[in-house]
Write a protein that holds these residues in place. Structure first.
Motif, mmCIF file in Angstrom:
data_model
loop_
_atom_site.group_PDB
_atom_site.id
_atom_site.type_symbol
_atom_site.label_atom_id
_atom_site.label_comp_id
_atom_site.label_asym_id
_atom_site.label_seq_id
_atom_site.Cartn_x
_atom_site.Cartn_y
_atom_site.Cartn_z
ATOM 1 N N ILE A 262 0.849 -1.206 0.000
ATOM 2 C CA ILE A 262 0.000 0.000 0.000
ATOM 3 C C ILE A 262 0.877 1.246 0.000
ATOM 4 O O ILE A 262 0.654 2.203 -0.754
ATOM 5 C CB ILE A 262 -0.949 0.014 1.216
ATOM 6 C CG1 ILE A 262 -2.010 -1.078 1.078
ATOM 7 C CG2 ILE A 262 -1.630 1.377 1.359
ATOM 8 C CD1 ILE A 262 -2.890 -1.248 2.310
ATOM 9 N N PHE A 263 1.902 1.230 0.856
ATOM 10 C CA PHE A 263 2.818 2.367 0.956
ATOM 11 C C PHE A 263 3.510 2.605 -0.381
ATOM 12 O O PHE A 263 3.665 3.748 -0.834
ATOM 13 C CB PHE A 263 3.844 2.094 2.060
ATOM 14 C CG PHE A 263 4.496 3.325 2.622
ATOM 15 C CD1 PHE A 263 4.006 3.921 3.774
ATOM 16 C CD2 PHE A 263 5.611 3.887 2.016
ATOM 17 C CE1 PHE A 263 4.615 5.059 4.304
ATOM 18 C CE2 PHE A 263 6.225 5.016 2.523
ATOM 19 C CZ PHE A 263 5.721 5.596 3.678
ATOM 20 N N ALA A 264 3.930 1.507 -1.026
ATOM 21 C CA ALA A 264 4.593 1.627 -2.325
ATOM 22 C C ALA A 264 3.649 2.194 -3.378
ATOM 23 O O ALA A 264 4.039 3.041 -4.194
ATOM 24 C CB ALA A 264 5.106 0.257 -2.764
ATOM 25 N N THR A 265 2.402 1.746 -3.353
ATOM 26 C CA THR A 265 1.411 2.235 -4.320
ATOM 27 C C THR A 265 1.154 3.723 -4.142
ATOM 28 O O THR A 265 1.095 4.490 -5.116
ATOM 29 C CB THR A 265 0.085 1.463 -4.165
ATOM 30 O OG1 THR A 265 0.331 0.066 -4.374
ATOM 31 C CG2 THR A 265 -0.950 1.949 -5.167
ATOM 32 N N LEU A 266 1.011 4.152 -2.894
ATOM 33 C CA LEU A 266 0.755 5.564 -2.630
ATOM 34 C C LEU A 266 1.935 6.442 -3.038
ATOM 35 O O LEU A 266 1.760 7.605 -3.413
ATOM 36 C CB LEU A 266 0.435 5.764 -1.148
ATOM 37 C CG LEU A 266 -0.974 5.333 -0.721
ATOM 38 C CD1 LEU A 266 -1.109 5.305 0.792
ATOM 39 C CD2 LEU A 266 -2.009 6.271 -1.327
ATOM 40 N N SER A 267 3.117 5.878 -2.974
ATOM 41 C CA SER A 267 4.298 6.671 -3.333
ATOM 42 C C SER A 267 4.296 7.049 -4.806
ATOM 43 O O SER A 267 4.953 8.014 -5.206
ATOM 44 C CB SER A 267 5.572 5.885 -3.011
ATOM 45 O OG SER A 267 5.730 4.793 -3.901
ATOM 46 N N VAL A 268 3.559 6.298 -5.617
ATOM 47 C CA VAL A 268 3.476 6.621 -7.040
ATOM 48 C C VAL A 268 2.924 8.034 -7.233
ATOM 49 O O VAL A 268 3.345 8.772 -8.125
ATOM 50 C CB VAL A 268 2.599 5.591 -7.781
ATOM 51 C CG1 VAL A 268 2.367 6.016 -9.231
ATOM 52 C CG2 VAL A 268 3.255 4.217 -7.737
#
Length: 419
Positions: A262-268
Protein backbone atom coordinates in the motif's frame (compact mmCIF):
# COMPACT_ATOMS: atom_id res chain seq x y z
CA UNK A 1 27.38 31.65 -13.04
CA UNK A 2 29.96 30.36 -10.53
CA UNK A 3 33.10 28.45 -11.42
CA UNK A 4 31.47 25.19 -10.41
CA UNK A 5 28.27 25.96 -12.32
CA UNK A 6 30.34 26.62 -15.44
CA UNK A 7 31.25 22.93 -15.38
CA UNK A 8 27.58 22.23 -16.11
CA UNK A 9 28.02 23.54 -19.66
CA UNK A 10 30.63 20.87 -20.39
CA UNK A 11 28.81 18.08 -18.54
CA UNK A 12 28.07 15.02 -20.66
CA UNK A 13 24.68 13.35 -20.42
CA UNK A 14 26.30 10.38 -18.67
CA UNK A 15 28.04 12.60 -16.12
CA UNK A 16 24.84 14.60 -15.62
CA UNK A 17 22.89 11.40 -14.96
CA UNK A 18 25.52 9.98 -12.60
CA UNK A 19 25.83 13.22 -10.61
CA UNK A 20 22.06 13.46 -10.17
CA UNK A 21 21.95 9.76 -9.18
CA UNK A 22 24.55 10.26 -6.43
CA UNK A 23 22.83 13.40 -5.15
CA UNK A 24 19.52 11.54 -5.21
CA UNK A 25 21.01 8.68 -3.19
CA UNK A 26 22.18 11.16 -0.58
CA UNK A 27 18.73 12.75 -0.48
CA UNK A 28 17.05 9.35 -0.14
CA UNK A 29 19.12 8.08 2.80
CA UNK A 30 16.99 9.82 5.43
CA UNK A 31 13.63 8.77 3.92
CA UNK A 32 14.90 5.20 3.44
CA UNK A 33 15.80 5.15 7.14
CA UNK A 34 12.20 6.06 7.90
CA UNK A 35 10.25 3.97 5.42
CA UNK A 36 12.07 0.68 5.79
CA UNK A 37 11.26 0.17 9.46
CA UNK A 38 7.62 1.32 9.38
CA UNK A 39 6.20 -2.19 8.71
CA UNK A 40 8.16 -3.39 11.73
CA UNK A 41 6.34 -1.14 14.23
CA UNK A 42 4.14 -3.91 15.71
CA UNK A 43 7.09 -6.34 15.81
CA UNK A 44 9.34 -3.74 17.47
CA UNK A 45 6.61 -2.97 20.02
CA UNK A 46 6.27 -6.67 20.86
CA UNK A 47 10.02 -7.24 21.01
CA UNK A 48 10.69 -4.23 23.25
CA UNK A 49 7.54 -4.75 25.36
CA UNK A 50 5.89 -1.46 24.50
CA UNK A 51 3.11 -0.04 22.30
CA UNK A 52 3.05 0.95 18.64
CA UNK A 53 2.39 4.56 19.69
CA UNK A 54 5.57 4.48 21.78
CA UNK A 55 7.52 3.07 18.85
CA UNK A 56 6.27 6.00 16.75
CA UNK A 57 8.16 8.30 19.14
CA UNK A 58 11.37 6.80 17.74
CA UNK A 59 10.18 8.15 14.38
CA UNK A 60 9.56 11.57 15.90
CA UNK A 61 13.02 11.54 17.49
CA UNK A 62 14.49 10.76 14.07
CA UNK A 63 12.71 13.81 12.63
CA UNK A 64 13.98 15.97 15.49
CA UNK A 65 17.52 14.71 14.87
CA UNK A 66 17.23 15.51 11.18
CA UNK A 67 16.02 19.03 11.95
CA UNK A 68 18.71 19.72 14.56
CA UNK A 69 21.44 18.27 12.39
CA UNK A 70 20.52 20.60 9.54
CA UNK A 71 21.56 23.60 11.63
CA UNK A 72 24.78 21.84 12.62
CA UNK A 73 25.90 20.90 9.14
CA UNK A 74 24.90 24.10 7.34
CA UNK A 75 27.78 26.20 8.73
CA UNK A 76 30.20 23.24 8.49
CA UNK A 77 29.42 22.82 4.78
CA UNK A 78 30.14 26.50 4.15
CA UNK A 79 33.34 26.42 6.22
CA UNK A 80 34.97 23.12 5.20
CA UNK A 81 33.43 22.47 1.79
CA UNK A 82 30.70 19.91 1.08
CA UNK A 83 32.49 16.56 1.28
CA UNK A 84 34.36 16.50 4.61
CA UNK A 85 31.27 17.15 6.80
CA UNK A 86 29.43 14.63 4.62
CA UNK A 87 32.02 11.97 5.45
CA UNK A 88 31.58 12.60 9.18
CA UNK A 89 27.81 12.37 8.95
CA UNK A 90 27.80 9.11 7.01
CA UNK A 91 30.26 7.46 9.42
CA UNK A 92 28.12 8.56 12.38
CA UNK A 93 25.05 7.10 10.65
CA UNK A 94 26.76 3.73 10.17
CA UNK A 95 27.79 3.56 13.84
CA UNK A 96 24.27 4.49 15.05
CA UNK A 97 22.72 1.90 12.73
CA UNK A 98 24.84 -0.77 14.41
CA UNK A 99 23.63 0.51 17.78
CA UNK A 100 19.98 0.23 16.69
CA UNK A 101 20.58 -3.42 15.80
CA UNK A 102 21.59 -4.15 19.39
CA UNK A 103 18.90 -1.98 21.08
CA UNK A 104 17.03 -3.80 23.84
CA UNK A 105 14.66 -1.06 25.03
CA UNK A 106 12.44 1.52 23.37
CA UNK A 107 14.29 4.31 25.20
CA UNK A 108 17.61 3.17 23.73
CA UNK A 109 16.10 2.91 20.25
CA UNK A 110 14.65 6.42 20.51
CA UNK A 111 18.06 7.88 21.45
CA UNK A 112 19.95 5.92 18.79
CA UNK A 113 17.46 6.94 16.11
CA UNK A 114 18.12 10.56 17.06
CA UNK A 115 21.87 10.02 16.64
CA UNK A 116 21.32 8.14 13.39
CA UNK A 117 19.33 11.11 12.09
CA UNK A 118 22.14 13.53 12.99
CA UNK A 119 24.31 11.50 10.65
CA UNK A 120 21.69 11.11 7.91
CA UNK A 121 20.89 14.79 7.64
CA UNK A 122 24.45 15.56 6.49
CA UNK A 123 23.56 13.74 3.28
CA UNK A 124 20.35 15.70 2.76
CA UNK A 125 21.85 19.13 3.44
CA UNK A 126 24.93 18.48 1.32
CA UNK A 127 22.92 17.26 -1.66
CA UNK A 128 20.66 20.34 -1.65
CA UNK A 129 23.63 22.71 -1.36
CA UNK A 130 25.45 20.90 -4.17
CA UNK A 131 22.46 21.32 -6.47
CA UNK A 132 22.73 25.07 -5.89
CA UNK A 133 26.53 24.89 -6.35
CA UNK A 134 26.69 22.89 -9.56
CA UNK A 135 23.59 23.67 -11.58
CA UNK A 136 22.33 27.02 -12.95
CA UNK A 137 19.28 28.55 -11.28
CA UNK A 138 16.98 27.73 -14.19
CA UNK A 139 17.87 24.04 -13.73
CA UNK A 140 17.28 23.91 -9.96
CA UNK A 141 13.54 23.12 -9.89
CA UNK A 142 14.11 20.42 -12.51
CA UNK A 143 16.97 18.87 -10.54
CA UNK A 144 14.98 18.92 -7.29
CA UNK A 145 12.15 17.13 -9.12
CA UNK A 146 14.63 14.51 -10.38
CA UNK A 147 15.91 14.06 -6.83
CA UNK A 148 12.33 13.41 -5.74
CA UNK A 149 12.10 10.78 -8.49
CA UNK A 150 15.14 8.99 -7.01
CA UNK A 151 13.91 9.65 -3.49
CA UNK A 152 10.68 7.99 -4.61
CA UNK A 153 12.50 4.66 -4.65
CA UNK A 154 12.33 4.86 -0.86
CA UNK A 155 8.55 4.65 -0.36
CA UNK A 156 8.26 2.20 -3.28
CA UNK A 157 11.01 -0.20 -2.20
CA UNK A 158 11.82 0.40 1.49
CA UNK A 159 8.52 -0.49 3.21
CA UNK A 160 8.00 -3.52 0.96
CA UNK A 161 11.50 -4.81 1.68
CA UNK A 162 11.09 -3.88 5.35
CA UNK A 163 7.85 -5.87 5.58
CA UNK A 164 9.41 -9.01 4.11
CA UNK A 165 12.62 -8.66 6.14
CA UNK A 166 10.65 -8.19 9.36
CA UNK A 167 8.52 -11.29 8.73
CA UNK A 168 11.42 -13.49 7.56
CA UNK A 169 14.36 -12.34 9.69
CA UNK A 170 13.11 -9.91 12.34
CA UNK A 171 13.24 -6.12 12.56
CA UNK A 172 16.87 -5.95 13.71
CA UNK A 173 18.17 -6.87 10.25
CA UNK A 174 16.62 -3.70 8.82
CA UNK A 175 19.30 -1.63 10.52
CA UNK A 176 22.06 -3.87 9.14
CA UNK A 177 20.74 -3.19 5.62
CA UNK A 178 20.60 0.57 6.30
CA UNK A 179 24.19 0.56 7.58
CA UNK A 180 25.42 -1.26 4.47
CA UNK A 181 23.56 1.22 2.25
CA UNK A 182 25.25 4.16 3.98
CA UNK A 183 28.65 2.51 3.58
CA UNK A 184 28.11 2.07 -0.18
CA UNK A 185 26.97 5.70 -0.51
CA UNK A 186 30.05 6.86 1.43
CA UNK A 187 32.37 4.97 -0.94
CA UNK A 188 30.56 6.39 -3.98
CA UNK A 189 30.88 9.94 -2.65
CA UNK A 190 34.58 9.50 -1.88
CA UNK A 191 35.52 8.18 -5.31
CA UNK A 192 32.97 9.60 -7.75
CA UNK A 193 31.43 12.86 -6.48
CA UNK A 194 33.58 15.98 -6.99
CA UNK A 195 33.85 18.70 -4.38
CA UNK A 196 31.49 21.49 -5.42
CA UNK A 197 32.46 24.23 -2.99
CA UNK A 198 35.89 25.43 -1.94
CA UNK A 199 36.47 25.55 1.81
CA UNK A 200 36.15 29.09 3.16
CA UNK A 201 38.55 29.67 6.11
CA UNK A 202 37.03 33.13 6.62
CA UNK A 203 33.66 31.58 7.51
CA UNK A 204 33.46 31.77 11.30
CA UNK A 205 32.11 28.87 13.34
CA UNK A 206 31.61 31.01 16.44
CA UNK A 207 28.00 31.10 17.66
CA UNK A 208 27.33 34.79 17.00
CA UNK A 209 28.44 34.85 13.31
CA UNK A 210 26.57 31.58 12.70
CA UNK A 211 23.39 32.97 14.22
CA UNK A 212 23.80 36.15 12.19
CA UNK A 213 24.23 34.07 9.06
CA UNK A 214 20.99 32.19 9.74
CA UNK A 215 19.22 35.47 10.52
CA UNK A 216 20.45 36.96 7.26
CA UNK A 217 18.90 34.04 5.39
CA UNK A 218 15.58 33.95 7.23
CA UNK A 219 15.09 37.73 6.88
CA UNK A 220 14.98 37.36 3.11
CA UNK A 221 11.26 37.59 2.19
CA UNK A 222 11.58 35.18 -0.72
CA UNK A 223 13.17 32.62 1.58
CA UNK A 224 10.75 32.77 4.50
CA UNK A 225 7.67 32.90 2.28
CA UNK A 226 8.42 29.83 0.19
CA UNK A 227 10.38 27.95 2.87
CA UNK A 228 7.59 28.17 5.47
CA UNK A 229 4.77 27.66 2.96
CA UNK A 230 6.58 24.64 1.51
CA UNK A 231 7.47 23.26 4.93
CA UNK A 232 3.86 23.33 6.17
CA UNK A 233 2.70 21.69 2.94
CA UNK A 234 5.46 19.10 3.26
CA UNK A 235 4.42 18.35 6.85
CA UNK A 236 1.45 16.50 5.39
CA UNK A 237 3.87 13.86 4.12
CA UNK A 238 5.37 13.40 7.59
CA UNK A 239 1.91 13.05 9.12
CA UNK A 240 1.04 10.36 6.61
CA UNK A 241 4.30 8.47 7.24
CA UNK A 242 3.84 8.59 11.01
CA UNK A 243 0.13 7.73 11.12
CA UNK A 244 -0.02 5.17 8.31
CA UNK A 245 1.16 2.15 10.36
CA UNK A 246 -1.64 2.82 12.85
CA UNK A 247 -4.30 3.59 10.23
CA UNK A 248 -3.55 0.67 7.92
CA UNK A 249 -2.23 -2.06 10.24
CA UNK A 250 -4.33 -1.38 13.34
CA UNK A 251 -7.52 0.29 12.02
CA UNK A 252 -7.87 -1.60 8.73
CA UNK A 253 -5.98 -4.69 10.01
CA UNK A 254 -3.72 -5.21 6.98
CA UNK A 255 -0.54 -7.31 7.34
CA UNK A 256 3.00 -5.91 7.38
CA UNK A 257 3.54 -7.18 3.81
CA UNK A 258 0.26 -5.67 2.57
CA UNK A 259 1.08 -2.39 4.29
CA UNK A 260 4.39 -2.30 2.41
CA UNK A 261 2.57 -2.68 -0.91
CA UNK A 262 0.00 0.00 0.00
CA UNK A 263 2.82 2.37 0.96
CA UNK A 264 4.59 1.63 -2.32
CA UNK A 265 1.41 2.23 -4.32
CA UNK A 266 0.76 5.56 -2.63
CA UNK A 267 4.30 6.67 -3.33
CA UNK A 268 3.48 6.62 -7.04
CA UNK A 269 1.41 9.76 -6.48
CA UNK A 270 4.28 11.59 -4.78
CA UNK A 271 6.86 10.49 -7.36
CA UNK A 272 4.68 10.88 -10.43
CA UNK A 273 3.47 14.34 -9.51
CA UNK A 274 7.03 15.60 -9.04
CA UNK A 275 7.71 14.59 -12.64
CA UNK A 276 4.44 16.10 -13.88
CA UNK A 277 5.83 19.26 -12.31
CA UNK A 278 8.62 19.29 -14.91
CA UNK A 279 5.98 19.41 -17.65
CA UNK A 280 4.09 22.19 -15.85
CA UNK A 281 7.29 24.24 -15.58
CA UNK A 282 7.40 24.49 -19.36
CA UNK A 283 4.16 26.50 -19.35
CA UNK A 284 3.85 28.01 -15.87
CA UNK A 285 6.08 29.71 -13.31
CA UNK A 286 6.96 27.97 -10.06
CA UNK A 287 5.01 30.47 -7.94
CA UNK A 288 1.85 29.87 -10.02
CA UNK A 289 2.16 26.10 -9.64
CA UNK A 290 2.62 26.32 -5.86
CA UNK A 291 -0.47 28.47 -5.39
CA UNK A 292 -2.77 26.08 -7.28
CA UNK A 293 -1.24 22.93 -5.76
CA UNK A 294 -1.55 24.19 -2.18
CA UNK A 295 -5.15 25.25 -2.77
CA UNK A 296 -6.04 21.76 -4.01
CA UNK A 297 -4.24 20.29 -0.99
CA UNK A 298 -6.37 22.38 1.39
CA UNK A 299 -9.64 21.35 -0.29
CA UNK A 300 -8.72 17.65 -0.47
CA UNK A 301 -7.58 17.49 3.16
CA UNK A 302 -10.86 19.12 4.24
CA UNK A 303 -12.88 16.49 2.37
CA UNK A 304 -10.70 13.77 3.90
CA UNK A 305 -11.26 15.16 7.40
CA UNK A 306 -15.03 15.46 7.05
CA UNK A 307 -15.24 12.02 5.47
CA UNK A 308 -13.14 10.48 8.26
CA UNK A 309 -15.39 12.01 10.91
CA UNK A 310 -18.59 10.71 9.28
CA UNK A 311 -17.17 7.37 8.17
CA UNK A 312 -17.40 7.95 4.42
CA UNK A 313 -14.13 6.21 3.58
CA UNK A 314 -13.16 2.58 3.86
CA UNK A 315 -9.69 1.29 3.02
CA UNK A 316 -9.98 2.15 -0.70
CA UNK A 317 -11.35 5.64 -0.07
CA UNK A 318 -8.66 6.42 2.50
CA UNK A 319 -5.94 5.33 0.06
CA UNK A 320 -7.51 7.51 -2.66
CA UNK A 321 -7.61 10.65 -0.51
CA UNK A 322 -4.02 10.19 0.65
CA UNK A 323 -2.93 9.61 -2.95
CA UNK A 324 -4.27 13.02 -4.04
CA UNK A 325 -2.70 14.75 -1.04
CA UNK A 326 0.71 13.22 -1.78
CA UNK A 327 0.39 14.38 -5.40
CA UNK A 328 -0.05 17.95 -4.15
CA UNK A 329 3.01 17.67 -1.90
CA UNK A 330 5.08 16.25 -4.77
CA UNK A 331 4.27 19.27 -6.93
CA UNK A 332 4.66 21.93 -4.25
CA UNK A 333 7.96 20.72 -2.75
CA UNK A 334 10.50 21.11 -5.62
CA UNK A 335 9.14 24.54 -6.56
CA UNK A 336 9.20 25.79 -2.97
CA UNK A 337 12.77 24.53 -2.50
CA UNK A 338 14.02 26.14 -5.70
CA UNK A 339 12.39 29.51 -4.94
CA UNK A 340 13.62 29.47 -1.33
CA UNK A 341 17.27 28.92 -2.27
CA UNK A 342 17.32 31.12 -5.39
CA UNK A 343 18.47 34.37 -3.67
CA UNK A 344 21.57 32.67 -2.19
CA UNK A 345 24.89 31.78 -3.74
CA UNK A 346 27.73 32.26 -1.28
CA UNK A 347 25.88 30.84 1.75
CA UNK A 348 23.79 28.21 -0.02
CA UNK A 349 24.83 25.64 2.60
CA UNK A 350 23.39 27.74 5.42
CA UNK A 351 20.22 28.42 3.42
CA UNK A 352 19.82 24.72 2.56
CA UNK A 353 20.30 23.78 6.20
CA UNK A 354 17.74 26.26 7.41
CA UNK A 355 15.27 25.13 4.76
CA UNK A 356 15.73 21.50 5.77
CA UNK A 357 15.46 22.33 9.47
CA UNK A 358 12.14 24.09 8.89
CA UNK A 359 10.76 21.19 6.86
CA UNK A 360 11.87 18.54 9.31
CA UNK A 361 11.15 20.55 12.46
CA UNK A 362 7.57 21.20 11.42
CA UNK A 363 7.32 17.58 10.29
CA UNK A 364 8.51 16.40 13.71
CA UNK A 365 5.91 18.57 15.47
CA UNK A 366 3.22 17.17 13.21
CA UNK A 367 4.23 13.57 13.97
CA UNK A 368 4.21 14.30 17.71
CA UNK A 369 0.61 15.37 17.19
CA UNK A 370 -0.17 11.92 15.79
CA UNK A 371 1.44 10.29 18.85
CA UNK A 372 -0.50 12.52 21.26
CA UNK A 373 -3.92 11.79 19.77
CA UNK A 374 -3.16 8.05 19.43
CA UNK A 375 -6.64 7.56 17.96
CA UNK A 376 -7.71 4.32 16.30
CA UNK A 377 -9.00 6.20 13.26
CA UNK A 378 -7.82 8.37 10.37
CA UNK A 379 -9.23 11.54 11.98
CA UNK A 380 -5.93 12.76 13.55
CA UNK A 381 -4.09 12.19 10.26
CA UNK A 382 -6.70 14.08 8.23
CA UNK A 383 -7.06 16.87 10.79
CA UNK A 384 -3.35 17.62 11.03
CA UNK A 385 -2.98 17.41 7.25
CA UNK A 386 -5.73 19.98 6.82
CA UNK A 387 -4.27 22.30 9.46
CA UNK A 388 -0.76 22.32 7.98
CA UNK A 389 -2.07 22.85 4.43
CA UNK A 390 -4.21 25.82 5.48
CA UNK A 391 -1.30 27.45 7.33
CA UNK A 392 0.98 26.89 4.34
CA UNK A 393 -1.48 28.53 1.94
CA UNK A 394 -2.00 31.53 4.24
CA UNK A 395 1.76 32.06 4.55
CA UNK A 396 2.11 31.89 0.77
CA UNK A 397 -0.66 34.41 0.11
CA UNK A 398 0.54 36.87 2.75
CA UNK A 399 4.29 36.51 2.17
CA UNK A 400 4.21 36.73 -1.63
CA UNK A 401 3.06 40.36 -1.44
CA UNK A 402 6.17 41.27 0.60
CA UNK A 403 8.72 40.03 -1.93
CA UNK A 404 10.12 43.13 -3.65
CA UNK A 405 12.99 41.77 -5.75
CA UNK A 406 12.12 38.20 -6.60
CA UNK A 407 14.88 35.98 -8.00
CA UNK A 408 13.14 34.02 -10.74
CA UNK A 409 13.91 30.32 -11.23
CA UNK A 410 11.95 29.93 -14.47
CA UNK A 411 13.95 28.84 -17.46
CA UNK A 412 14.48 31.70 -19.85
CA UNK A 413 17.18 30.03 -21.91
CA UNK A 414 18.38 26.48 -22.29
CA UNK A 415 21.82 25.82 -20.91
CA UNK A 416 24.05 23.82 -23.21
CA UNK A 417 25.10 20.30 -22.45
CA UNK A 418 27.71 18.33 -24.34
CA UNK A 419 26.66 15.04 -25.91
Amino acid sequence: MTGYQSLFIFMTKQRYFFTVLILGSLTALGPFSIDMYLPGFPAIAKSLHTTTAQVSISLSSFFVGLAAGQLLYGPLLDRFGRKKPLYVGLVLYIIASAGCYFATSIETLIILRFIQAIGACAAGVASMAMVRDIFPLEENAKIFALLILILGASPMIAPTVGGYVTVAFGWHLIFVILGIMALLILLTVIFFLPESYKADPSYSLKPKPIINSFLQVIKEPQFYTYAFAGAFAFAGLFVYVSASPIVFMEVFKVSAKTYGWIFATLSVGFIGSSQVNNLLLKKFKSEQIIRVSLSIQVITALVFLIGSIYGWFGLGGTIGMIFVLLCCVGITSPNASALSLAPFEKNAGTASALLGALQLGLGALATFGVSVFNSQSAIPMAGIMESTAVIGLLILLIGASRIKNKVDVSSTASAGMAH
